[in-house]
Design a protein around this motif. Structure first.
Motif, PDB file in Angstrom:
ATOM      1  N   UNK A 154       0.813  -1.209   0.000  1.00 53.48           N
ATOM      2  CA  UNK A 154       0.000   0.000   0.000  1.00 53.48           C
ATOM      3  C   UNK A 154       0.846   1.259   0.000  1.00 53.48           C
ATOM      4  N   UNK A 155       2.108   1.129   0.367  1.00 56.16           N
ATOM      5  CA  UNK A 155       3.008   2.294   0.435  1.00 56.16           C
ATOM      6  C   UNK A 155       4.110   2.208  -0.609  1.00 56.16           C
ATOM      7  N   UNK A 156       3.929   1.322  -1.582  1.00 54.44           N
ATOM      8  CA  UNK A 156       4.914   1.145  -2.637  1.00 54.44           C
ATOM      9  C   UNK A 156       4.266   1.252  -4.013  1.00 54.44           C
ATOM     10  N   UNK A 157       5.095   1.399  -4.992  1.00 52.43           N
ATOM     11  CA  UNK A 157       4.669   1.192  -6.383  1.00 52.43           C
ATOM     12  C   UNK A 157       5.102  -0.231  -6.725  1.00 52.43           C
ATOM     13  N   UNK A 158       4.289  -1.182  -6.286  1.00 51.83           N
ATOM     14  CA  UNK A 158       4.702  -2.578  -6.268  1.00 51.83           C
ATOM     15  C   UNK A 158       4.813  -3.153  -7.674  1.00 51.83           C
ATOM     16  N   UNK A 159       5.936  -3.820  -7.907  1.00 53.54           N
ATOM     17  CA  UNK A 159       6.167  -4.542  -9.152  1.00 53.54           C
ATOM     18  C   UNK A 159       6.451  -6.004  -8.797  1.00 53.54           C
ATOM     19  N   UNK A 160       5.629  -6.936  -9.290  1.00 48.84           N
ATOM     20  CA  UNK A 160       5.809  -8.349  -8.914  1.00 48.84           C
ATOM     21  C   UNK A 160       7.206  -8.873  -9.165  1.00 48.84           C
ATOM     22  N   UNK A 161       7.854  -8.439 -10.257  1.00 46.77           N
ATOM     23  CA  UNK A 161       9.182  -8.951 -10.583  1.00 46.77           C
ATOM     24  C   UNK A 161      10.254  -8.412  -9.638  1.00 46.77           C
ATOM     25  N   UNK A 162       9.986  -7.235  -9.048  1.00 42.68           N
ATOM     26  CA  UNK A 162      10.951  -6.648  -8.122  1.00 42.68           C
ATOM     27  C   UNK A 162      10.733  -7.120  -6.684  1.00 42.68           C
ATOM     28  N   UNK A 163       9.485  -7.455  -6.356  1.00 37.76           N
ATOM     29  CA  UNK A 163       9.186  -7.919  -5.001  1.00 37.76           C
ATOM     30  C   UNK A 163       9.041  -6.776  -4.017  1.00 37.76           C
ATOM     31  N   UNK A 222       9.283   2.890  -2.925  1.00 33.65           N
ATOM     32  CA  UNK A 222       8.443   3.369  -1.823  1.00 33.65           C
ATOM     33  C   UNK A 222       7.870   4.740  -2.201  1.00 33.65           C
ATOM     34  N   UNK A 223       6.538   4.887  -2.136  1.00 40.29           N
ATOM     35  CA  UNK A 223       5.896   6.133  -2.569  1.00 40.29           C
ATOM     36  C   UNK A 223       5.076   6.783  -1.454  1.00 40.29           C
ATOM     37  N   UNK A 224       5.171   6.300  -0.242  1.00 39.36           N
ATOM     38  CA  UNK A 224       4.448   6.903   0.878  1.00 39.36           C
ATOM     39  C   UNK A 224       2.937   6.731   0.756  1.00 39.36           C
ATOM     40  N   UNK A 225       2.221   7.842   0.852  1.00 40.60           N
ATOM     41  CA  UNK A 225       0.755   7.805   0.829  1.00 40.60           C
ATOM     42  C   UNK A 225       0.186   8.126  -0.556  1.00 40.60           C
ATOM     43  N   UNK A 226       1.009   8.032  -1.578  1.00 41.22           N
ATOM     44  CA  UNK A 226       0.550   8.357  -2.933  1.00 41.22           C
ATOM     45  C   UNK A 226      -0.584   7.432  -3.390  1.00 41.22           C
ATOM     46  N   UNK A 227      -0.534   6.167  -3.008  1.00 37.43           N
ATOM     47  CA  UNK A 227      -1.580   5.228  -3.413  1.00 37.43           C
ATOM     48  C   UNK A 227      -2.921   5.587  -2.786  1.00 37.43           C
ATOM     49  N   UNK A 228      -2.891   6.074  -1.540  1.00 44.17           N
ATOM     50  CA  UNK A 228      -4.128   6.493  -0.880  1.00 44.17           C
ATOM     51  C   UNK A 228      -4.702   7.740  -1.551  1.00 44.17           C
ATOM     52  N   UNK A 229      -3.816   8.665  -1.921  1.00 40.72           N
ATOM     53  CA  UNK A 229      -4.269   9.856  -2.652  1.00 40.72           C
ATOM     54  C   UNK A 229      -4.915   9.457  -3.973  1.00 40.72           C
ATOM     55  N   UNK A 230      -4.329   8.462  -4.626  1.00 43.04           N
ATOM     56  CA  UNK A 230      -4.848   8.000  -5.912  1.00 43.04           C
ATOM     57  C   UNK A 230      -6.240   7.398  -5.765  1.00 43.04           C
ATOM     58  N   UNK A 231      -6.440   6.489  -4.788  1.00 44.24           N
ATOM     59  CA  UNK A 231      -7.747   5.831  -4.668  1.00 44.24           C
ATOM     60  C   UNK A 231      -8.830   6.799  -4.181  1.00 44.24           C
ATOM     61  N   UNK A 232      -8.461   7.761  -3.319  1.00 42.40           N
ATOM     62  CA  UNK A 232      -9.458   8.699  -2.806  1.00 42.40           C
ATOM     63  C   UNK A 232      -9.918   9.698  -3.869  1.00 42.40           C
TER      64      UNK A 232
END
Length: 306
Positions: A44-53, A59-69
């Protein structure tokens, strides 16, 4: 003295060793499927890439929460989730409560057992089976519309593609599926009410309705409180399985919930981090509701769930 207590504790654990061994599979199952996946919340706090793990994803902090809201569909999904879950929680307690009180007044034991069995049966079926039944019943040429046409001369209604009716079908069918289980729990609580209380009420001239109002209901209040607290824990769980198997795009406006949005983001859209952020948001909101409801129960009735 301390050594004696320690020794007695060891003997107590040894005496109940079979029970602890029986409990071990449940503990392992819970640890593997409930606690171990919590480490995945880091997505939830990353720009997760399956190949990178987990370790190498950015790490992007709260950017994903900003995106979904800020997603256009988030607000509607949140409102739908809250409305559907709220009515499911209220009715899943109210309907079984009324049914259990009615069954408690039945004199014929065979009739009471028959009703309990009948209302309990839907609980054992999966939503894949029940959804198929409901889709056939409420289809444009289904049982409901045939009855309306043949007996009441009414025009058929497209229940399954109508935003006016579909949400009601979702809520009512969920209450129907689970009411047998809650009815059994409440009936068990009613049977544990001290018979002396009813006898004292009859001596005081209380009618059957007054006995229900002043003896039965206060006595089963702890069980109702437990069901309420457990229900509030799932305030943002509006029934993913049920809606997924019954969902169609024409009713998206009224039944698209957070879980179906997470499904589209994570499974269909491969946006794993955004889906994890929305899941974490749901969990935090549920935790807050459970905490508040438990605090209110403790302050108002001095009742402890744990």
């Amino acid at each position: 003295m301390a050594e004696v207590k320690k020794e007695s504790k060891k003997k107590g654990l040894y005496k109940t060793r079979e029970l602890h061994v029986m409990l071990l599979p449940a503990v392992i199952f819970t640890a593997v499927f409930a606690y171990l996946p919590m480490f995945g919340l880091i997505m939830a706090f990353q720009e997760f890439k399956p190949l990178l793990g987990f370790t190498k994803s950015k790490f992007v902090g709260f950017d994903q929460f900003t995106y979904i809201f800020t997603m256009p569909s988030f607000r509607q999904a949140f409102v739908n989730t809250f409305i559907i879950a709220f009515f499911k929680i209220i009715l899943s307690i109210l309907v079984p409560l009324i049914l259990s009180l009615m069954l408690n007044e039945v004199v014929k034991s065979w009739f009471k057992r028959s009703v309990q069995t009948i209302v309990f049966i839907p609980y054992f079926f999966s939503w894949a089976i029940l959804a198929g039944m409901l889709l056939e019943i409420f289809a444009y040429d289904g049982i409901i519309n045939n009855v309306m046409q043949n007996f009441f001369n009414m025009e058929p209604i497209a229940f399954l593609v109508s935003n006016k009716y579909f949400r009601t079908i979702i809520i009512a069918s969920d209450v129907w599926k689970g009411m047998g289980y809650n009815t059994v729990l409440l009936l068990a609580a009613i049977t544990n009410v001290d018979a002396a209380l009813y006898e004292a009420a009859r001596v005081d001239g209380a009618s059957r309705w007054q006995q229900v109002l002043h003896v039965t209901l206060p006595s089963i209040l702890p069980m109702v409180a437990v069901l309420t607290v457990l229900g509030l824990g799932g305030i943002l769980n509006a029934g993913f399985e049920q809606i997924l198997v019954m969902y169609n795009p024409t009713v998206e406006k009224t039944v698209d919930i957070l879980d179906t949005l997470v499904y589209r983001l994570g499974i269909a859209g491969h946006q794993y981090s955004a889906a994890a952020a929305m899941g974490l948001f749901k969990s935090v909101v549920s935790l807050i509701f459970v905490g508040i409801s438990y605090w209110i129960l403790y302050k108002k009735s001095d009742y402890r769930v744990f």
